[in-house]
Design a protein around this motif. Structure first.
Motif, short mmCIF file in Angstrom:
data_model
loop_
_atom_site.label_atom_id
_atom_site.label_comp_id
_atom_site.label_asym_id
_atom_site.label_seq_id
_atom_site.Cartn_x
_atom_site.Cartn_y
_atom_site.Cartn_z
N TRP A 1 -6.60 3.22 -5.17
CA TRP A 1 -5.30 3.30 -5.62
C TRP A 1 -4.31 2.70 -4.74
CZ3 TRP A 1 -2.92 4.84 -10.39
CH2 TRP A 1 -3.95 5.64 -11.36
N LEU A 2 -4.69 2.75 -3.43
CA LEU A 2 -4.03 2.42 -2.34
C LEU A 2 -4.42 0.93 -2.18
CD1 LEU A 2 -1.83 2.24 0.14
CD2 LEU A 2 -3.94 3.14 1.61
N SER B 1 -3.04 -1.35 -4.86
CA SER B 1 -1.52 -1.53 -4.70
C SER B 1 -1.33 -2.84 -3.48
CB SER B 1 -0.84 -0.22 -4.10
OG SER B 1 -0.83 0.51 -5.11
N PHE C 1 2.37 1.56 -7.08
CA PHE C 1 2.74 2.14 -5.89
C PHE C 1 3.10 3.59 -6.14
CE2 PHE C 1 4.34 2.83 -1.75
CZ PHE C 1 3.46 2.90 -0.93
N ALA D 1 0.09 5.71 -7.00
CA ALA D 1 -0.74 5.81 -6.04
C ALA D 1 -0.39 6.85 -4.91
CB ALA D 1 -1.01 4.58 -5.36
N VAL D 2 0.82 6.90 -4.55
CA VAL D 2 1.30 7.79 -3.55
C VAL D 2 1.09 9.27 -4.20
CG1 VAL D 2 3.29 8.84 -2.46
CG2 VAL D 2 2.81 6.26 -2.60
N GLY E 1 -1.91 9.88 -2.23
CA GLY E 1 -1.35 9.85 -1.06
C GLY E 1 -1.30 10.76 0.27
N TRP F 1 -4.40 9.87 2.50
CA TRP F 1 -4.78 8.34 3.24
C TRP F 1 -4.99 8.50 4.82
CZ3 TRP F 1 -0.03 6.06 0.16
CH2 TRP F 1 -0.32 5.59 -1.22
#
Length: 438
Positions: A162-163, A166, A321, A324-325, A329, A332
């Motif tokens: 996901w990160l 993004s 984004f 994704a967080v 998140g 990370w």
């Protein structure tokens, strides 16, 4: 030559106030011209009639019932000859231009040899276009291979798709702002209807992109691309639900795709349900993006493909984004430190991430450029061959074990995709020809 014979045999006279002799008489007897010139009643320069018929057309002369006139002027020929002392300017066409095709036709009719340079220019133009297209295809393939390799390298040590997805959209957005700011790419006019029309395609693009990244993080790149080759199956099914009809050939062409993908999935060494479902959902997302784009962006055809993709990337980033967080998140920071411990050289990790983001945008940009320059059939064939090249390249780089049945299933699926592209592209070509005729 027909026009010249008509003029030389018709005997169309000048107005009586100018002279009693017809044009063909002045042509056949030069003494008449001399007498007329001495009497200041008729000026008959030899350049006017001894040139080819192409210069009649280029000079703007046209026949009338009584005489020849220049353009829309109603003056008799004697007055024209006095007011235009340099008839070479008339023959040189100072009042406008005639298309190249008309000039060439007139030169051919008059027997004047044509210049050799247009053929040379055409051949040179074709050669340059072929070379340019080969460069675009080469870049498209190369950039796609680089993206898939470094995208997988990053996901192997930093499994947070996901990160990473993004970040790839972020790089594409920055790239487009750079092109628009320095006027390297014309920026489209932004309006509320245009933004609203992009919301749907951007949403489905986001789903397709993140699902593919999830699949890449769970299974081998080659397996993801084999499953993604089944995208035509979803395209036919969804389009049929929306009212489109397909001939029997299209339905038969998707059978080997289904069979090949099923065989490849059963025999895949790195099989993972999350990877399989990620690739399948990615197909659904991209198919719906294409279908929805045709309906919502019909009134914005002036926006070229690259600008359209740029704005889709920007809106997709805004979609992705925040999610994704929320999804990953909290992991990370720990994942980042673990990745640095695994690779030992931080700069290498950063370089891999940047390369994956840059080449993700570049290969999409090259695909849009290729699509602008070639027919849909050529693009479909090129896209199929690109998938084969990516599968083989990633197998060689990552040394993934491939079973014989897995290789056979992959080949059948790719062959089915090729057959589908052939059938549907011919259908589109016939439809476009029918619309042009109507």
């Amino acid at each position: 030559m027909l026009a010249f014979n008509f003029l030389s045999t018709s005997g169309v006279p000048f107005p009586k106030s100018n002279h009693k002799y017809p044009i063909n008489a002045s042509l056949s007897d030069p003494n008449l011209c001399n007498r007329a010139h001495n009497q200041r009643t008729l000026h008959c320069p030899p350049l006017l009639f001894h040139k080819s018929t192409s210069q009649f057309a280029e000079s703007g002369l046209k026949p009338s019932n009584n005489a020849f006139f220049l353009g829309s002027s109603s003056k008799p020929t004697s007055q024209i000859s006095h007011s235009t002392p340099n008839l070479n300017q008339i023959c040189g066409n100072p009042y406008g231009f005639v298309s190249k095709s008309n000039k060439q036709i007139l030169r051919a009719a008059s027997g004047t040899p044509q210049e050799a340079y247009p053929d040379g220019e055409i051949e040179s133009s074709k050669s340059n276009k072929t070379l340019q297209l080969a460069v675009v295809f080469g870049l498209w393939y190369f950039q796609n291979i680089v993206f898939n390799i470094y995208n997988k390298k990053v996901l192997n040590i930093f499994p947070f798709p996901w990160l990473l997805a993004s970040f790839q959209l972020f790089v594409g957005s920055v790239w487009m702002f750079f092109l628009w700011s320095f006027k390297l790419q014309p920026c489209p006019k932004i309006s509320k209807p245009f933004i609203f029309a992009l919301l749907g395609p951007a949403l489905f693009h986001t789903i397709g992109h993140i699902s593919a990244c999830v699949s890449f993080s769970k299974v081998a790149v080659s397996f993801t691309h084999v499953i993604k080759s089944s995208e035509p199956v979803f395209s036919v099914i969804f389009s049929s639900f929306l009212g489109d009809t397909y001939p029997l050939k299209v339905w038969l062409s998707i059978l080997p795709i289904v069979m090949g993908c099923s065989l490849a999935a059963i025999t895949e060494v790195s099989f993972n349900f999350q990877g399989l479902w990620g690739a399948l959902i990615s197909n659904v997302g991209f198919v719906l993006r294409n279908i929805y784009s045709k309906k919502s962006l019909q009134s914005f055809k002036e926006v070229n493909g690259l600008n359209l993709y740029g704005w889709i990337s920007i809106i997709s980033l805004l979609y992705l984004f925040p999610v994704a967080v929320f999804v990953e998140g909290s992991q990370w920071v720990a994942g980042y430190h673990k990745a640095l411990e695994t690779i030992e050289i931080p700069s290498t990790f950063y370089l891999w991430v940047i390369i994956s983001g840059v080449f993700y945008h570049l290969y999409n940009q090259s695909s849009y450029q290729a699509l602008d320059d070639i027919s849909p059939l050529t693009f479909s064939v090129g896209n199929t061959m690109k998938r084969v090249v990516v599968i083989v390249s990633t197998i060689l780089v990552f040394r993934n074990p491939v079973r014989p049945l897995n290789a056979l299933g992959s080949a059948i699926a790719v062959l089915g995709t090729f057959l589908y592209s052939q059938v549907t592209s011919k259908k589109i070509a016939k439809k476009n020809e029918g619309e042009k005729e109507n």
